[in-house]
Scaffold this motif. Structure first.
Motif, mmCIF file in Angstrom:
data_model
loop_
_atom_site.group_PDB
_atom_site.id
_atom_site.type_symbol
_atom_site.label_atom_id
_atom_site.label_comp_id
_atom_site.label_asym_id
_atom_site.label_seq_id
_atom_site.Cartn_x
_atom_site.Cartn_y
_atom_site.Cartn_z
ATOM 1 N N ASN A 225 0.815 -1.073 -0.012
ATOM 2 C CA ASN A 225 -0.148 0.016 0.016
ATOM 3 C C ASN A 225 0.871 1.251 0.044
ATOM 4 O O ASN A 225 1.923 1.062 0.775
ATOM 5 C CB ASN A 225 -0.804 0.042 1.135
ATOM 6 C CG ASN A 225 -1.820 -1.105 1.390
ATOM 7 O OD1 ASN A 225 -2.490 -1.713 0.310
ATOM 8 N ND2 ASN A 225 -1.738 -1.881 2.362
ATOM 9 N N LYS B 35 -3.153 4.386 -2.326
ATOM 10 C CA LYS B 35 -3.283 3.118 -3.434
ATOM 11 C C LYS B 35 -2.881 2.141 -2.819
ATOM 12 O O LYS B 35 -1.798 1.820 -2.305
ATOM 13 C CB LYS B 35 -2.342 3.698 -4.660
ATOM 14 C CG LYS B 35 -2.319 2.559 -5.554
ATOM 15 C CD LYS B 35 -1.425 3.037 -6.766
ATOM 16 C CE LYS B 35 -1.173 1.902 -7.535
ATOM 17 N NZ LYS B 35 -0.024 2.081 -8.593
ATOM 18 N N ASP B 36 -3.962 1.330 -2.618
ATOM 19 C CA ASP B 36 -3.728 -0.287 -2.040
ATOM 20 C C ASP B 36 -2.942 -1.040 -2.984
ATOM 21 O O ASP B 36 -3.148 -0.795 -4.245
ATOM 22 C CB ASP B 36 -4.980 -0.475 -1.099
ATOM 23 C CG ASP B 36 -6.026 -1.150 -2.033
ATOM 24 O OD1 ASP B 36 -5.951 -1.241 -3.561
ATOM 25 O OD2 ASP B 36 -7.239 -1.101 -1.607
ATOM 26 N N ILE C 155 -13.196 7.564 -2.325
ATOM 27 C CA ILE C 155 -12.642 6.131 -2.513
ATOM 28 C C ILE C 155 -12.836 6.003 -3.943
ATOM 29 O O ILE C 155 -14.239 5.882 -4.243
ATOM 30 C CB ILE C 155 -13.212 5.266 -1.608
ATOM 31 C CG1 ILE C 155 -12.840 5.608 -0.286
ATOM 32 C CG2 ILE C 155 -12.651 3.850 -2.174
ATOM 33 C CD1 ILE C 155 -13.359 4.469 0.793
ATOM 34 N N ASN C 156 -12.027 5.596 -4.932
ATOM 35 C CA ASN C 156 -12.133 5.228 -6.233
ATOM 36 C C ASN C 156 -11.784 3.472 -6.261
ATOM 37 O O ASN C 156 -10.811 3.326 -6.233
ATOM 38 C CB ASN C 156 -11.495 5.841 -7.286
ATOM 39 C CG ASN C 156 -11.638 5.493 -8.497
ATOM 40 O OD1 ASN C 156 -12.520 4.628 -8.945
ATOM 41 N ND2 ASN C 156 -10.790 6.213 -9.371
ATOM 42 N N LEU C 157 -12.849 2.745 -6.210
ATOM 43 C CA LEU C 157 -12.723 1.288 -6.101
ATOM 44 C C LEU C 157 -12.201 0.857 -7.773
ATOM 45 O O LEU C 157 -12.906 1.205 -8.626
ATOM 46 C CB LEU C 157 -13.848 0.638 -5.816
ATOM 47 C CG LEU C 157 -14.259 0.980 -4.186
ATOM 48 C CD1 LEU C 157 -15.507 0.313 -4.026
ATOM 49 C CD2 LEU C 157 -13.051 0.450 -3.309
ATOM 50 N N ASN C 158 -11.267 -0.165 -7.655
ATOM 51 C CA ASN C 158 -10.852 -0.528 -8.935
ATOM 52 C C ASN C 158 -11.813 -1.890 -9.063
ATOM 53 O O ASN C 158 -11.509 -2.669 -8.530
ATOM 54 C CB ASN C 158 -9.328 -0.937 -9.161
ATOM 55 C CG ASN C 158 -9.012 -1.622 -10.194
ATOM 56 O OD1 ASN C 158 -9.377 -1.350 -11.404
ATOM 57 N ND2 ASN C 158 -7.895 -2.142 -10.284
ATOM 58 N N ASN C 159 -12.765 -1.820 -9.903
ATOM 59 C CA ASN C 159 -13.512 -2.819 -10.155
ATOM 60 C C ASN C 159 -13.406 -3.775 -11.485
ATOM 61 O O ASN C 159 -13.396 -3.366 -12.281
ATOM 62 C CB ASN C 159 -15.146 -2.504 -10.270
ATOM 63 C CG ASN C 159 -15.424 -1.660 -8.781
ATOM 64 O OD1 ASN C 159 -15.334 -2.311 -7.725
ATOM 65 N ND2 ASN C 159 -16.297 -0.637 -9.035
ATOM 66 N N ASN D 82 -6.914 0.216 -5.548
ATOM 67 C CA ASN D 82 -7.772 1.145 -4.984
ATOM 68 C C ASN D 82 -7.350 2.372 -4.603
ATOM 69 O O ASN D 82 -6.220 2.507 -4.151
ATOM 70 C CB ASN D 82 -9.035 0.706 -3.806
ATOM 71 C CG ASN D 82 -9.563 -0.829 -4.364
ATOM 72 O OD1 ASN D 82 -10.209 -0.773 -5.342
ATOM 73 N ND2 ASN D 82 -9.389 -1.839 -3.612
ATOM 74 N N ARG D 83 -7.990 3.590 -4.915
ATOM 75 C CA ARG D 83 -7.439 4.856 -4.522
ATOM 76 C C ARG D 83 -8.331 5.571 -3.680
ATOM 77 O O ARG D 83 -9.416 5.689 -3.813
ATOM 78 C CB ARG D 83 -7.042 5.604 -5.803
ATOM 79 C CG ARG D 83 -6.138 4.920 -6.925
ATOM 80 C CD ARG D 83 -6.058 5.320 -8.204
ATOM 81 N NE ARG D 83 -5.455 4.599 -9.048
ATOM 82 C CZ ARG D 83 -3.781 4.824 -9.245
ATOM 83 N NH1 ARG D 83 -3.319 6.052 -8.669
ATOM 84 N NH2 ARG D 83 -3.369 4.080 -10.061
ATOM 85 N N ILE D 84 -7.612 6.261 -2.624
ATOM 86 C CA ILE D 84 -8.547 6.759 -1.571
ATOM 87 C C ILE D 84 -7.859 8.167 -1.224
ATOM 88 O O ILE D 84 -6.517 8.306 -1.380
ATOM 89 C CB ILE D 84 -8.155 6.114 -0.270
ATOM 90 C CG1 ILE D 84 -9.144 4.584 -0.433
ATOM 91 C CG2 ILE D 84 -8.963 6.871 0.875
ATOM 92 C CD1 ILE D 84 -8.611 3.693 0.842
#
Length: 86
Positions: free
Chosen positions: A30, A54-55, A82-86, A59-61
Protein backbone atom coordinates in the motif's frame (compact mmCIF):
# COMPACT_ATOMS: atom_id res chain seq x y z
CA UNK A 1 9.72 2.27 3.60
CA UNK A 2 9.59 6.08 3.79
CA UNK A 3 10.80 8.65 1.28
CA UNK A 4 10.62 12.40 1.61
CA UNK A 5 12.39 15.57 2.57
CA UNK A 6 13.08 16.91 6.03
CA UNK A 7 12.03 13.77 7.90
CA UNK A 8 12.69 14.30 11.59
CA UNK A 9 13.30 11.64 14.25
CA UNK A 10 12.62 12.77 17.82
CA UNK A 11 14.36 10.07 19.86
CA UNK A 12 13.05 11.35 23.20
CA UNK A 13 9.38 11.33 22.12
CA UNK A 14 9.93 8.32 19.80
CA UNK A 15 8.24 10.08 16.89
CA UNK A 16 9.16 10.18 13.20
CA UNK A 17 7.56 13.07 11.30
CA UNK A 18 7.66 15.37 8.32
CA UNK A 19 5.80 18.54 7.36
CA UNK A 20 6.73 17.98 3.71
CA UNK A 21 5.46 15.69 0.97
CA UNK A 22 6.39 12.11 1.79
CA UNK A 23 5.78 8.63 0.43
CA UNK A 24 5.13 5.73 2.80
CA UNK A 25 4.96 2.11 1.63
CA UNK A 26 3.95 -0.79 3.86
CA UNK A 27 4.64 -4.53 3.75
CA UNK A 28 1.42 -5.09 1.75
CA UNK A 29 2.55 -2.65 -0.98
CA UNK A 30 0.00 0.00 0.00
CA UNK A 31 1.39 3.41 -0.94
CA UNK A 32 0.55 6.62 0.92
CA UNK A 33 1.54 9.99 -0.48
CA UNK A 34 0.96 12.65 2.14
CA UNK A 35 1.76 16.31 2.71
CA UNK A 36 2.39 15.72 6.42
CA UNK A 37 2.77 12.69 8.67
CA UNK A 38 3.68 11.68 12.20
CA UNK A 39 4.52 8.13 13.27
CA UNK A 40 4.53 7.24 16.98
CA UNK A 41 6.79 4.24 17.56
CA UNK A 42 5.32 3.24 20.93
CA UNK A 43 1.69 3.07 19.75
CA UNK A 44 2.21 2.21 16.08
CA UNK A 45 -0.07 5.11 15.10
CA UNK A 46 0.49 7.12 11.92
CA UNK A 47 -1.30 10.46 11.51
CA UNK A 48 -1.53 11.73 7.92
CA UNK A 49 -2.85 14.91 6.31
CA UNK A 50 -3.97 15.59 2.74
CA UNK A 51 -3.08 12.11 1.58
CA UNK A 52 -3.59 9.83 -1.39
CA UNK A 53 -3.56 6.11 -0.71
CA UNK A 54 -3.19 3.42 -3.37
CA UNK A 55 -3.72 -0.09 -2.04
CA UNK A 56 -2.34 -3.34 -3.44
CA UNK A 57 -5.59 -3.83 -5.42
CA UNK A 58 -5.16 -0.44 -7.15
CA UNK A 59 -8.04 1.12 -5.19
CA UNK A 60 -7.40 4.81 -4.61
CA UNK A 61 -8.38 6.87 -1.58
CA UNK A 62 -8.10 10.63 -1.12
CA UNK A 63 -8.34 11.67 2.51
CA UNK A 64 -7.99 14.99 4.30
CA UNK A 65 -6.92 13.68 7.71
CA UNK A 66 -6.55 10.13 8.97
CA UNK A 67 -5.12 7.95 11.67
CA UNK A 68 -3.67 4.56 10.78
CA UNK A 69 -3.21 1.96 13.51
CA UNK A 70 -0.44 -0.30 12.23
CA UNK A 71 -1.06 -2.87 14.95
CA UNK A 72 -4.79 -3.25 14.19
CA UNK A 73 -4.45 -2.56 10.45
CA UNK A 74 -7.19 0.06 10.67
CA UNK A 75 -7.71 3.49 9.15
CA UNK A 76 -9.99 6.22 10.53
CA UNK A 77 -10.40 9.58 8.90
CA UNK A 78 -12.60 12.28 7.49
CA UNK A 79 -13.39 13.77 4.11
CA UNK A 80 -12.71 10.52 2.25
CA UNK A 81 -13.12 9.92 -1.48
CA UNK A 82 -12.70 6.29 -2.57
CA UNK A 83 -12.24 5.11 -6.17
CA UNK A 84 -12.62 1.32 -6.23
CA UNK A 85 -10.87 -0.61 -8.99
CA UNK A 86 -13.68 -2.90 -10.15
Amino acid sequence: NIKGEKIVLDRNKKILSSNNKSLLKDKNNNIITTKKFEYQFETGIISINNANIKDSFDNRIKIKTATIDTQLNSLEGNEININLNN
